[in-house]
Design a protein around this motif. Sequence first.
Motif, PDB file in Angstrom:
ATOM      1  N   THR A 352      17.072 -49.464  52.826  1.00  0.00           N
ATOM      2  CA  THR A 352      15.959 -50.337  53.187  1.00  0.00           C
ATOM      3  C   THR A 352      15.369 -49.831  54.500  1.00  0.00           C
ATOM      4  O   THR A 352      15.972 -49.004  55.189  1.00  0.00           O
ATOM      5  N   LEU A 353      14.189 -50.323  54.826  1.00  0.00           N
ATOM      6  CA  LEU A 353      13.536 -49.954  56.074  1.00  0.00           C
ATOM      7  C   LEU A 353      14.072 -50.866  57.169  1.00  0.00           C
ATOM      8  O   LEU A 353      13.857 -52.080  57.144  1.00  0.00           O
ATOM      9  N   ALA A 354      14.801 -50.290  58.133  1.00  0.00           N
ATOM     10  CA  ALA A 354      15.519 -51.094  59.117  1.00  0.00           C
ATOM     11  C   ALA A 354      14.634 -51.550  60.264  1.00  0.00           C
ATOM     12  O   ALA A 354      14.822 -52.643  60.815  1.00  0.00           O
ATOM     13  N   SER A 355      13.689 -50.721  60.682  1.00  0.00           N
ATOM     14  CA  SER A 355      12.798 -51.068  61.789  1.00  0.00           C
ATOM     15  C   SER A 355      11.546 -50.235  61.691  1.00  0.00           C
ATOM     16  O   SER A 355      11.540 -49.167  61.078  1.00  0.00           O
ATOM     17  N   MET A 356      10.478 -50.720  62.319  1.00  0.00           N
ATOM     18  CA  MET A 356       9.201 -50.010  62.292  1.00  0.00           C
ATOM     19  C   MET A 356       8.578 -50.073  63.687  1.00  0.00           C
ATOM     20  O   MET A 356       8.575 -51.130  64.318  1.00  0.00           O
ATOM     21  N   GLN A 357       8.077 -48.934  64.146  1.00  0.00           N
ATOM     22  CA  GLN A 357       7.447 -48.857  65.451  1.00  0.00           C
ATOM     23  C   GLN A 357       6.139 -48.086  65.319  1.00  0.00           C
ATOM     24  O   GLN A 357       6.143 -46.908  64.973  1.00  0.00           O
ATOM     25  N   LYS A 358       5.012 -48.758  65.618  1.00  0.00           N
ATOM     26  CA  LYS A 358       3.701 -48.111  65.531  1.00  0.00           C
ATOM     27  C   LYS A 358       3.424 -47.324  66.805  1.00  0.00           C
ATOM     28  O   LYS A 358       3.921 -47.650  67.887  1.00  0.00           O
ATOM     29  N   SER A 359       2.591 -46.293  66.676  1.00  0.00           N
ATOM     30  CA  SER A 359       2.102 -45.609  67.862  1.00  0.00           C
ATOM     31  C   SER A 359       1.159 -46.535  68.627  1.00  0.00           C
ATOM     32  O   SER A 359       0.569 -47.460  68.060  1.00  0.00           O
ATOM     33  N   GLY A 362      -5.100 -46.779  71.138  1.00  0.00           N
ATOM     34  CA  GLY A 362      -5.886 -45.904  71.980  1.00  0.00           C
ATOM     35  C   GLY A 362      -5.508 -44.446  71.931  1.00  0.00           C
ATOM     36  O   GLY A 362      -6.167 -43.611  72.556  1.00  0.00           O
ATOM     37  N   ALA A 363      -4.440 -44.090  71.190  1.00  0.00           N
ATOM     38  CA  ALA A 363      -4.043 -42.687  71.097  1.00  0.00           C
ATOM     39  C   ALA A 363      -5.001 -41.931  70.179  1.00  0.00           C
ATOM     40  O   ALA A 363      -5.594 -42.501  69.259  1.00  0.00           O
ATOM     41  N   ASP A 364      -5.169 -40.647  70.451  1.00  0.00           N
ATOM     42  CA  ASP A 364      -6.020 -39.821  69.608  1.00  0.00           C
ATOM     43  C   ASP A 364      -5.402 -39.624  68.228  1.00  0.00           C
ATOM     44  O   ASP A 364      -4.203 -39.792  68.021  1.00  0.00           O
ATOM     45  N   ASN A 365      -6.254 -39.224  67.275  1.00  0.00           N
ATOM     46  CA  ASN A 365      -5.839 -38.897  65.910  1.00  0.00           C
ATOM     47  C   ASN A 365      -5.286 -40.123  65.190  1.00  0.00           C
ATOM     48  O   ASN A 365      -5.469 -41.251  65.624  1.00  0.00           O
ATOM     49  N   ALA A 366      -4.630 -39.883  64.070  1.00  0.00           N
ATOM     50  CA  ALA A 366      -4.203 -40.989  63.215  1.00  0.00           C
ATOM     51  C   ALA A 366      -3.083 -41.790  63.862  1.00  0.00           C
ATOM     52  O   ALA A 366      -2.280 -41.266  64.633  1.00  0.00           O
ATOM     53  N   ARG A 367      -3.036 -43.063  63.527  1.00  0.00           N
ATOM     54  CA  ARG A 367      -1.927 -43.901  63.976  1.00  0.00           C
ATOM     55  C   ARG A 367      -0.702 -43.581  63.120  1.00  0.00           C
ATOM     56  O   ARG A 367      -0.797 -43.381  61.906  1.00  0.00           O
ATOM     57  N   THR A 368       0.453 -43.559  63.759  1.00  0.00           N
ATOM     58  CA  THR A 368       1.695 -43.271  63.042  1.00  0.00           C
ATOM     59  C   THR A 368       2.630 -44.474  63.139  1.00  0.00           C
ATOM     60  O   THR A 368       2.461 -45.350  63.990  1.00  0.00           O
ATOM     61  N   GLN A 369       3.605 -44.488  62.242  1.00  0.00           N
ATOM     62  CA  GLN A 369       4.671 -45.478  62.334  1.00  0.00           C
ATOM     63  C   GLN A 369       6.001 -44.765  62.126  1.00  0.00           C
ATOM     64  O   GLN A 369       6.141 -43.923  61.236  1.00  0.00           O
ATOM     65  N   THR A 370       6.942 -45.068  62.984  1.00  0.00           N
ATOM     66  CA  THR A 370       8.283 -44.502  62.895  1.00  0.00           C
ATOM     67  C   THR A 370       9.200 -45.536  62.269  1.00  0.00           C
ATOM     68  O   THR A 370       9.282 -46.680  62.741  1.00  0.00           O
TER      69      THR A 370
END
Length: 396
Positions: A352-359, A362-370
């Motif tokens: 399962t997905l245990a945790s999610m952290q967005k970039s 205001g950061a350049d380029n695409a937003r990411t999620q870890t």
Amino acid sequence: MAYQSGRNILVAYKPEASFGVLPDGATGSKVFRPNSGGLNLTKEPIRSNEVRRDGQISRGRHGSRSVSGSYVGDLSLGSYDDFIEAAFRGSFDAPLALSGLAVAADATGKTFTRASGSWITDGVRVGDVVRFGAFTAGGAANNGRNLRVAGLTALVMTVADPVTTIAEQSNITLARAKKLLMGTIPRSFAVEEREIDIDGSELFTGVRIGSLQLQLQPNGMATVTFGLVGQDMDTKTGVDSPYFASPVATTSIGMTAVEAMIRLGAEDVLDITALNLNINLNAAGVPVVGSVLTPDVFTNQATVEGSITALKKDISRVQQFLDEEVLSLHLLFTENESEPKDFCSFFVGNLTLASMQKSELGADNARTQTINLLIGKDERGGAYSDSTVVYQTSAA
């Protein structure tokens, strides 16, 4: 006087029949193909507690010995199977070969349906990579391709890859390459670092694989890092170096991250920017009284962890996180361009997905999620392998 360079070093190893007992060096050794890393012997210092009138300290003594270190290598066909087997504490099974099957294929459902018998009883499992053979006429496009098994009942196999529709044909074959499940069998190795410039070797014994890490980065090789824990070390020089006289090296090329096929849940994903999968056996020796050597290097309960960083294209992963949806992860690496492609794969069937952290905003380029992964043993049985991680390879 010659000095040893950082590159002219040969790493060779051979499994030990008994822990800590140096195996014969004449035959049966193999070359480890490292990018970086190394092993070192350390000794626990024993400090003197003497109270001296001169205000100084008496010299201490050497205590328990231990070996630790790691090697990093480019994932390649057959190069690290011994160490992967040790990290899994399992044993490769024999390749599966079925023949005389009556099978129909359907492109819409991506299915292969057999007329009788059972895929499950015959040994196929979800997460396996299989290859069909002997389809004729319009069905020949299904032959000799790596197909990832995504669903399975007794008669119907669903795959994640394109299928060519064909009516039922007889005498069809199916092959599944050797496969490795996680188990409880400890293995140890003797490892030699031969420093060729100075004609010497450091020979480590009682070495167990304590961890395995698979890493993927954009425009990089797929790399594996093995953490090692050992019991002791000796040195060899002159005619005694190298100890392993004729180690055999593989010649397969490295697998790249950009060529990897990554499937998370029911979706092939192309937006991942980093991926890590870690198996940790928490290996350690135990200091004892009466000897500077640990009696063994003990491997303990295996923990499996992983993380994925990906571009954010919708809200679906967040919903899967909220719903604690059970997913699978399948990583398939191939070596050559033409079919059948040599391959290796890692399959995690229960996460399962245990945790999610967005970039940050205001950061350049695409937003990411870890995304950190919460991984456990797959205990569904039947169509699923009884293992936390499954490794498969077409290497002999």
